[in-house]
Write an enzyme that holds these catalytic residues in place. Structure first.
Site, PDB file in Angstrom:
ATOM      1  N   ASN A  36       0.823  -1.214   0.000  1.00 31.10           N
ATOM      2  CA  ASN A  36       0.000   0.000   0.000  1.00 31.10           C
ATOM      3  C   ASN A  36       0.858   1.266   0.000  1.00 31.10           C
ATOM      4  O   ASN A  36       0.368   2.354   0.251  1.00 31.10           O
ATOM      5  CB  ASN A  36      -0.920   0.022   1.220  1.00 31.10           C
ATOM      6  CG  ASN A  36      -1.795  -1.205   1.299  1.00 31.10           C
ATOM      7  OD1 ASN A  36      -2.341  -1.649   0.291  1.00 31.10           O
ATOM      8  ND2 ASN A  36      -1.919  -1.775   2.474  1.00 31.10           N
ATOM      9  N   HIS A 122     -13.991  -3.170   6.993  1.00 32.08           N
ATOM     10  CA  HIS A 122     -12.755  -3.766   7.512  1.00 32.08           C
ATOM     11  C   HIS A 122     -12.994  -4.446   8.865  1.00 32.08           C
ATOM     12  O   HIS A 122     -13.798  -3.991   9.671  1.00 32.08           O
ATOM     13  CB  HIS A 122     -11.742  -2.626   7.682  1.00 32.08           C
ATOM     14  CG  HIS A 122     -10.335  -3.067   7.886  1.00 32.08           C
ATOM     15  ND1 HIS A 122      -9.763  -3.175   9.137  1.00 32.08           N
ATOM     16  CD2 HIS A 122      -9.379  -3.402   6.991  1.00 32.08           C
ATOM     17  CE1 HIS A 122      -8.502  -3.560   8.998  1.00 32.08           C
ATOM     18  NE2 HIS A 122      -8.237  -3.706   7.714  1.00 32.08           N
ATOM     19  N   GLU A 165     -16.479   2.802   4.364  1.00 32.68           N
ATOM     20  CA  GLU A 165     -15.135   3.185   3.911  1.00 32.68           C
ATOM     21  C   GLU A 165     -15.259   4.025   2.644  1.00 32.68           C
ATOM     22  O   GLU A 165     -16.250   3.916   1.928  1.00 32.68           O
ATOM     23  CB  GLU A 165     -14.310   1.919   3.616  1.00 32.68           C
ATOM     24  CG  GLU A 165     -14.104   1.052   4.845  1.00 32.68           C
ATOM     25  CD  GLU A 165     -13.384  -0.270   4.545  1.00 32.68           C
ATOM     26  OE1 GLU A 165     -12.671  -0.371   3.525  1.00 32.68           O
ATOM     27  OE2 GLU A 165     -13.558  -1.202   5.352  1.00 32.68           O
ATOM     28  N   SER A 169     -11.037  -1.690   1.083  1.00 38.78           N
ATOM     29  CA  SER A 169      -9.716  -2.318   1.047  1.00 38.78           C
ATOM     30  C   SER A 169      -9.695  -3.609   0.246  1.00 38.78           C
ATOM     31  O   SER A 169      -8.656  -3.989  -0.263  1.00 38.78           O
ATOM     32  CB  SER A 169      -9.216  -2.561   2.470  1.00 38.78           C
ATOM     33  OG  SER A 169     -10.071  -3.447   3.153  1.00 38.78           O
ATOM     34  N   ASP A 194     -14.096   5.557   7.116  1.00 38.62           N
ATOM     35  CA  ASP A 194     -12.731   5.041   7.144  1.00 38.62           C
ATOM     36  C   ASP A 194     -12.094   5.333   5.780  1.00 38.62           C
ATOM     37  O   ASP A 194     -12.459   4.746   4.769  1.00 38.62           O
ATOM     38  CB  ASP A 194     -12.771   3.529   7.440  1.00 38.62           C
ATOM     39  CG  ASP A 194     -11.374   2.916   7.506  1.00 38.62           C
ATOM     40  OD1 ASP A 194     -10.428   3.500   6.943  1.00 38.62           O
ATOM     41  OD2 ASP A 194     -11.242   1.833   8.107  1.00 38.62           O
ATOM     42  N   HIS A 197      -7.316   4.018   2.936  1.00 39.57           N
ATOM     43  CA  HIS A 197      -6.621   3.820   1.659  1.00 39.57           C
ATOM     44  C   HIS A 197      -6.564   5.076   0.810  1.00 39.57           C
ATOM     45  O   HIS A 197      -5.919   5.097  -0.225  1.00 39.57           O
ATOM     46  CB  HIS A 197      -7.288   2.694   0.853  1.00 39.57           C
ATOM     47  CG  HIS A 197      -6.841   1.343   1.303  1.00 39.57           C
ATOM     48  ND1 HIS A 197      -5.629   0.799   0.937  1.00 39.57           N
ATOM     49  CD2 HIS A 197      -7.432   0.447   2.109  1.00 39.57           C
ATOM     50  CE1 HIS A 197      -5.497  -0.384   1.501  1.00 39.57           C
ATOM     51  NE2 HIS A 197      -6.572  -0.626   2.216  1.00 39.57           N
ATOM     52  N   LYS A 225      -0.067   3.619   5.026  1.00 39.33           N
ATOM     53  CA  LYS A 225      -0.232   3.227   3.625  1.00 39.33           C
ATOM     54  C   LYS A 225       0.480   4.243   2.724  1.00 39.33           C
ATOM     55  O   LYS A 225       1.695   4.318   2.748  1.00 39.33           O
ATOM     56  CB  LYS A 225      -1.715   3.027   3.344  1.00 39.33           C
ATOM     57  CG  LYS A 225      -2.172   1.755   4.069  1.00 39.33           C
ATOM     58  CD  LYS A 225      -3.631   1.525   4.162  1.00 39.33           C
ATOM     59  CE  LYS A 225      -3.843   0.166   4.853  1.00 39.33           C
ATOM     60  NZ  LYS A 225      -5.143   0.033   5.474  1.00 39.33           N
TER      61      LYS A 225
HETATM   62  C1  PLP Z   1      -5.354  -0.806   6.649  1.00 36.46           C
HETATM   63  C2  PLP Z   1      -6.709  -0.503   7.115  1.00 36.46           C
HETATM   64  C3  PLP Z   1      -6.967  -0.233   8.455  1.00 36.46           C
HETATM   65  C4  PLP Z   1      -5.928  -0.443   9.509  1.00 36.46           C
HETATM   66  O1  PLP Z   1      -5.012   0.579   9.540  1.00 36.46           O
HETATM   67  P1  PLP Z   1      -3.605   0.315  10.231  1.00 36.46           P
HETATM   68  O2  PLP Z   1      -3.073   1.674  10.504  1.00 36.46           O
HETATM   69  O3  PLP Z   1      -2.811  -0.476   9.250  1.00 36.46           O
HETATM   70  O4  PLP Z   1      -3.871  -0.461  11.488  1.00 36.46           O
HETATM   71  C5  PLP Z   1      -8.232   0.165   8.804  1.00 36.46           C
HETATM   72  N1  PLP Z   1      -9.203   0.277   7.885  1.00 36.46           N
HETATM   73  C6  PLP Z   1      -8.998  -0.005   6.591  1.00 36.46           C
HETATM   74  C7  PLP Z   1     -10.107   0.131   5.624  1.00 36.46           C
HETATM   75  C8  PLP Z   1      -7.745  -0.411   6.160  1.00 36.46           C
HETATM   76  O5  PLP Z   1      -7.546  -0.734   4.896  1.00 36.46           O
END
Ligand code: PLP
Length: 372
Positions: A36, A122, A165, A169, A194, A197, A225
Site C-alpha cells: 500500500n 474492515h 469506507e 480495502s 474510514d 486507503h 499506507k
Molecule cells: C489498513 C486498514 C486499516 C488499519 O489501519 P492500520 O493503521 O494499518 O492499522 C483500517 N481500515 C482499513 C479500511 C484499512 O484498509
C-alpha cells in the site's frame, strides 16, 4: 490436551485452503503488487531524514500515554498540521487504524445504539461495532438505496451511526461520499468514514476523500499506507476530539506514538499536497493494468482505484495464480474467506506510482500466460 483445539483449528484452516503463513521476502528480487506504499514514500529520503532528526532531538519513545505526560509538543504540532491540510477543526492521532476503529465505536455507541455498516467493512470496524454492543445492521455493499431503506425502517429516536469506507480495502470500490453525507444529514445520523486507503492519493491537498468535507463526524485517515509511515488520525470537531480524549479506550490506555514516527508523518505531510505527478502516474498505471485485464475477461470496476481485484471465485484458483505470479517474480496476494465472502476469492493488486512500464508489462505477460 489443553492445546488440542489449536491443532485442530489449524488443521481445519489448511483443509479449507485458508491457511496463512508469515513469509519473509527480499523485495529486491520481486515486483511488489501487494504493497500500500502507493507513492513510494516509505523509502523517501525526507521521511528517513526527519525520523532521524526527531529521534536525535526527542529520543525513541514517547514514554507514556498522551494523558499521562506522554503528550509532547511534536504531537500537538503534527495534529495541527493534519487539521489544517484536511480543513477540519481538529485532528487526533491514533497508534494505528486498527486501534482507532476497534475502540472509537466503543466510545460512540452503546447497547441502545444502532450501527448501519456496509457488508464489507474492515475487520477492525467490525470489532469496534461488536465491542460497543450496539445493534449492528448491515447494508448491501455500496448499496446506498438499501442504506436509506434501513434508515427509514429503524427507530429514529435511538442514537444511530453510519459506518463505511471511502475506498474499500478488498475490492477498491469507491463510495459515493456526497450521497452518504446527504443520507447522514437527512436522517440526523452520525457518520463514520474510514478513509485509510485514500490518505495521500485523492482529494483536497491529497489528504483523502474526507478532506474539505463537512458532515463527517469521524473521518479516519492512515499514515501506514500511502503516507509511508505508521499510525492513524481522526479529523473531527474540537468537541469530538475532547470526547475521544475522554472516552476512547484506544486513545487513553496506550503509549503515544514515538518521535521517529511523528517525524516521518510530519515529512509526509510536507510532501503529500504537492505530489500531483506521482498521483498522476499512479492512476495512469491503474488504467494501464485495467486495460489489459479487461480483454482477458477479468471484470474490473469502472472507477479508478489503486486497488484492483482480479476476481477468481475459488480459493484454489486464487492461490494458484498467486503462486504462478510468484514464480514470475511478482508479488500479488490471494484474498480468501473469511476476509471476503465464500466464492469471491481474488488476487488483490495494489498499484504504485513507482511501478515502471516494464514492470506493468511483466504483470501483463505473466497473467496472460497463466493456465489455471
Ligand atoms: C489498513 C486498514 C486499516 C488499519 O489501519 P492500520 O493503521 O494499518 O492499522 C483500517 N481500515 C482499513 C479500511 C484499512 O484498509
Amino acid at each position: 490436551m489443553k492445546t488440542s483445539f489449536i491443532t485442530s483449528a489449524l488443521h481445519k484452516k489448511n483443509e479449507l485452503n485458508q491457511y496463512r503463513v508469515l513469509r519473509e521476502f527480499s523485495e529486491n528480487n520481486f515486483v511488489n503488487f501487494s504493497s500500500n506504499n502507493y507513492l513510494g514514500l516509505a523509502t523517501h529520503p525526507l521521511l528517513k531524514e526527519r525520523a532521524i532528526a526527531f529521534t536525535n532531538q526527542f529520543g525513541t519513545g514517547a514514554g507514556a500515554s498522551r494523558l499521562v505526560f506522554g503528550h509532547h509538543g511534536y504531537h500537538t504540532a503534527v495534529e495541527a498540521k493534519i487539521a489544517k491540510l484536511i480543513g477540519s477543526e481538529a485532528a487526533i492521532l491514533f497508534n494505528s487504524g486498527y486501534q482507532a476503529n476497534a475502540t472509537i465505536l466503543h466510545a460512540l455507541a452503546d447497547k441502545n445504539s444502532m450501527i448501519f455498516a456496509d457488508k464489507q467493512i474492515h475487520n477492525s470496524l467490525l470489532v469496534g461495532a461488536n465491542n460497543s454492543q450496539a445493534k449492528l445492521i448491515r447494508f448491501k455493499h455500496q448499496d446506498l438505496n438499501h442504506l436509506a431503506e434501513l434508515l427509514e425502517l429503524h427507530d429514529a429516536s435511538k442514537r444511530r451511526i453510519i459506518v463505511t469506507e471511502s475506498i474499500f480495502s478488498m475490492d477498491g470500490s469507491i463510495t459515493d461520499l456526497p450521497n452518504v453525507i446527504h443520507l447522514a444529514d437527512k436522517y440526523d445520523t452520525l457518520l463514520y468514514i474510514d478513509d485509510a486507503h485514500a490518505t495521500g492519493i485523492i482529494g483536497h491537498n491529497g489528504m483523502g476523500a474526507i478532506a474539505n468535507q463537512r458532515g463527517i463526524d469521524i473521518a479516519l485517515g492512515a499514515f501506514g499506507k500511502a503516507a509511508g509511515a505508521f499510525g492513524a488520525f481522526v479529523a473531527c470537531t474540537f468537541e469530538m476530539k475532547e470526547f475521544l480524549v475522554n472516552f476512547c479506550p484506544g486513545f487513553i490506555y496506550t503509549t503515544a506514538l514515538p518521535p521517529p514516527i511523528i517525524g516521518a508523518i510530519d515529512a509526509s505531510l510536507d510532501l503529500i499536497p504537492a505530489m500531483h505527478a506521482e498521483r498522476n502516474t499512479l492512476f495512469n498505471n491503474v488504467e494501464e493494468i485495467k486495460s489489459f485485464l479487461k480483454p482477458l475477461g477479468y471484470h474490473t470496476e469502472s472507477h479508478s482505484s489503486p486497488i484492483i481485484p482480479v476476481m477468481l471465485g475459488d480459493e484454489k484458483l486464487a492461490m494458484s495464480l498467486s503462486k504462478w505470479l510468484e514464480q514470475k517474480k511478482i508479488l500479488a496476494y490471494p484474498i480468501r474467506p473469511p476476509t471476503v465472502p465464500a466464492g469471491t476469492s481474488r488476487i488483490r493488486l495494489t498499484v504504485s506510482a513507482m511501478h515502471t512500464k516494464s514492470q506493468l508489462m511483466m504483470l501483463k505477460d505473466a497473467i496472460e500466460q497463466w493456465q489455471c
